[in-house]
Design an enzyme around this catalytic site. Sequence first.
Site, short mmCIF file in Angstrom:
data_model
loop_
_atom_site.label_atom_id
_atom_site.label_comp_id
_atom_site.label_asym_id
_atom_site.label_seq_id
_atom_site.Cartn_x
_atom_site.Cartn_y
_atom_site.Cartn_z
CG LEU A 91 16.08 45.37 2.88
CD1 LEU A 91 16.23 44.67 4.34
CD2 LEU A 91 16.70 46.58 2.51
CG ASP A 92 10.78 41.59 3.12
OD1 ASP A 92 10.99 40.72 2.60
OD2 ASP A 92 10.12 41.60 4.18
CE LYS A 93 6.84 47.26 -4.55
NZ LYS A 93 5.66 46.91 -5.47
#
Length: 261
Positions: free
Chosen positions: A70-72
Amino acid sequence: MLEEEQPVENDIQPEPIELEIVYRDENLIAINKPAGMLVHRSWLDKYETVFAMQTLRNQIGQHVFPLHRLDKPTSGILFFALSSEVAAQFSPLFSGREIKKTYHAIVRGWIEESDTLDYPLKEQLDKIADKKASKEVEAKEAITEYTPLAKVELPYSTGKFPTSRYCLMELKPQTGRKHQLRRHMAHLRHPIVGDTTHGDGKHNRLFKENLDSHRLLLHASGLSFTHPITNENIEIKAGVDETWRRLMAEFGWDIESYQFH
């Protein structure tokens, strides 16, 4: 020989972060990851000191093993296995299409109808980590279902028009390419608000300066799958943060109507 300088103790210690756990059984655990938090330590972001994997491990007192990315800047459901054996068993579910994921996003402009975007994407290579990788990469299948849920017209200008339009979207990726949702919405010319890589700087600034929104407005809100050990149908939801709640209230969007619990 000079003595090694000792670090200075800081009397004020930061408050430990308490992650919201949205699912747990004897094999798996899922959290509602805050926006801006990395999944795990990365030398590509060497100044970060807080990570979801380490924070969760400290919180529950045992090791965890991430099952997907999950992207930052993206918030929402992040799944971990509670053992390496379970991770090996569950990882193929996430790399395949057995896991059904639902995201919500706020995008620029109005989208009037639901549709499915089938638009292949080339793998995005990191300039440092992938510098030795071949630059001649083929585009891979990338499919996203999208549905407009609500729209708003705000009394702020970003150009030649006196107002700006935005839309609340439900997004269901059928594949898992890097930054797929952000790239697909940008391809449709409806970039996600707050996206500093694929988005529109004028609209990002509008939300920062007029609406006090400083984050990517993309949230992993739902996830469902058949548990391979128990055969149960598992459905998980993760609520949105205060920024989302405040914006939805200001736009007149009923949070309960869109299953933002």
